[in-house]
Write a protein that holds these residues in place. Sequence first.
Motif, short mmCIF file in Angstrom:
data_model
loop_
_atom_site.label_atom_id
_atom_site.label_comp_id
_atom_site.label_asym_id
_atom_site.label_seq_id
_atom_site.Cartn_x
_atom_site.Cartn_y
_atom_site.Cartn_z
N THR A 24 29.47 26.24 90.54
CA THR A 24 30.56 26.99 91.16
C THR A 24 31.08 28.01 90.16
O THR A 24 30.98 27.81 88.93
CB THR A 24 31.73 26.08 91.58
OG1 THR A 24 32.35 25.54 90.40
CG2 THR A 24 31.23 24.94 92.46
N GLU A 25 31.65 29.08 90.66
CA GLU A 25 32.20 30.10 89.77
C GLU A 25 33.30 29.52 88.89
O GLU A 25 33.37 29.82 87.69
CB GLU A 25 32.73 31.27 90.59
CG GLU A 25 31.66 32.13 91.22
CD GLU A 25 32.24 33.32 91.95
OE1 GLU A 25 33.35 33.78 91.57
OE2 GLU A 25 31.60 33.79 92.90
N GLN A 26 34.16 28.68 89.46
CA GLN A 26 35.25 28.10 88.69
C GLN A 26 34.73 27.30 87.52
O GLN A 26 35.20 27.42 86.38
CB GLN A 26 36.11 27.21 89.59
CG GLN A 26 37.32 26.61 88.87
CD GLN A 26 38.28 27.68 88.38
OE1 GLN A 26 38.73 28.52 89.15
NE2 GLN A 26 38.60 27.66 87.08
N ALA A 27 33.71 26.47 87.78
CA ALA A 27 33.15 25.65 86.70
C ALA A 27 32.48 26.52 85.63
O ALA A 27 32.58 26.23 84.44
CB ALA A 27 32.14 24.66 87.29
N LEU A 28 31.84 27.59 86.06
CA LEU A 28 31.17 28.47 85.11
C LEU A 28 32.18 29.18 84.22
O LEU A 28 32.01 29.26 83.00
CB LEU A 28 30.30 29.48 85.85
CG LEU A 28 29.58 30.51 84.97
CD1 LEU A 28 28.69 29.82 83.93
CD2 LEU A 28 28.75 31.46 85.82
N PHE A 29 33.25 29.69 84.82
CA PHE A 29 34.24 30.39 84.00
C PHE A 29 34.99 29.42 83.09
O PHE A 29 35.36 29.79 81.97
CB PHE A 29 35.20 31.18 84.89
CG PHE A 29 34.63 32.49 85.35
CD1 PHE A 29 34.43 33.53 84.46
CD2 PHE A 29 34.25 32.67 86.67
CE1 PHE A 29 33.88 34.73 84.86
CE2 PHE A 29 33.68 33.88 87.10
CZ PHE A 29 33.50 34.91 86.19
N ASP A 30 35.19 28.20 83.53
CA ASP A 30 35.79 27.19 82.65
C ASP A 30 34.87 26.94 81.45
O ASP A 30 35.34 26.80 80.31
CB ASP A 30 36.01 25.88 83.41
CG ASP A 30 37.18 25.96 84.38
OD1 ASP A 30 37.98 26.92 84.27
OD2 ASP A 30 37.28 25.07 85.24
N ARG A 31 33.58 26.91 81.70
CA ARG A 31 32.61 26.71 80.62
C ARG A 31 32.64 27.88 79.64
O ARG A 31 32.64 27.70 78.42
CB ARG A 31 31.21 26.55 81.20
CG ARG A 31 30.15 26.07 80.22
CD ARG A 31 28.80 25.95 80.92
NE ARG A 31 27.89 25.03 80.24
CZ ARG A 31 27.08 25.36 79.25
NH1 ARG A 31 27.06 26.60 78.79
NH2 ARG A 31 26.28 24.46 78.70
N LEU A 32 32.69 29.10 80.18
CA LEU A 32 32.73 30.29 79.33
C LEU A 32 34.01 30.33 78.50
O LEU A 32 33.99 30.76 77.34
CB LEU A 32 32.62 31.55 80.19
CG LEU A 32 31.21 31.86 80.72
CD1 LEU A 32 31.29 32.90 81.83
CD2 LEU A 32 30.30 32.34 79.59
N ARG A 33 35.11 29.87 79.07
CA ARG A 33 36.37 29.86 78.32
C ARG A 33 36.32 28.91 77.14
O ARG A 33 37.07 29.08 76.17
CB ARG A 33 37.53 29.49 79.24
CG ARG A 33 37.88 30.55 80.28
CD ARG A 33 39.15 30.22 81.03
NE ARG A 33 39.32 31.10 82.17
CZ ARG A 33 38.96 30.80 83.42
NH1 ARG A 33 38.41 29.62 83.68
NH2 ARG A 33 39.13 31.67 84.39
N ARG A 34 35.46 27.90 77.21
CA ARG A 34 35.31 26.99 76.09
C ARG A 34 34.40 27.58 75.01
O ARG A 34 34.32 27.05 73.89
CB ARG A 34 34.74 25.65 76.56
CG ARG A 34 35.67 24.87 77.47
CD ARG A 34 35.18 23.44 77.69
NE ARG A 34 33.96 23.37 78.46
CZ ARG A 34 33.91 23.27 79.79
NH1 ARG A 34 35.03 23.26 80.50
NH2 ARG A 34 32.74 23.19 80.42
#
Length: 200
Positions: A24-34
Motif C-alpha cells: 500500500t502507498e501508506q506502508a511504502l511511505f512509512d518505510r521511506l520515512r524510516r
Amino acid sequence: MPMTEESRREYVEFVRRTLGIEPTEQALFDRLRRQLPAEDVERLRVLAGRRPSGIATLAAVSLAIERLGLDWWRRPRTGSEVTRTKEDGVSPVELIRGEEPLSTLRTWAVEDVADDEWPPAAGFVDINTQRAVNATPAPSGSTPGDHVTFSWDAGCRVLAVVEERDGFLGITIPGQLLYSVAEEVWDSWYRVTESGIATS
C-alpha cells in the motif's frame, strides 16, 4: 489478458517478502520515512504523484537504499561504461531536487542493485534475436570459456559464455535471464497497483 488471482497473490507476496510491508502507498511511505529525511520523502511523493509507475519506482528506491546503504542516496552516481546515464555526476538526493523525470531514479536503483548482485556488466546484448546475440563481441581480453555478465535492459542481466566462431570471439547465452531484485520489486508493485490492490 487480465491478471489471474493467483498472479496477484504472487506479486503481493513478493512485495511482502522483499520489503516487509503490505503493498500500500501508506506502508511504502512509512518505510521511506524510516530511511530518509522527511523533506526527501515529501519530494518523492510529489514526483511520483499517484501514477503506478511512480509509486513502483519509490518501492525500488527503498529497496536500493536497504541493499546499498544510505550512502547510495547521498553520493554522486558514477555508472559503469554500460550503465552510466547522462545525469550521472549528481547524487539521487540531488537528482530529485531538479527537473529530471523519476524514470532516471528508477534506472539508477535497478541498475546499481543489479551491479551489486552480479559482476558488473561487460557490455550490452540484444536478446531479441539469435542473430543479434551471435553478432555481439566478447569483452576485450576474454578467452573462450570465460563467463561474463551482459546487460540486456535496465536492471536485467544475463550470464554469457565466451566462444570462438570462425576466428571471432563472441558469446553464447546458455542460462536464464536475470532480473535484479529492485527490478522485480518495481515490476511487482506496478502490477499490484494496476490490478487495484495497492491503495493508500
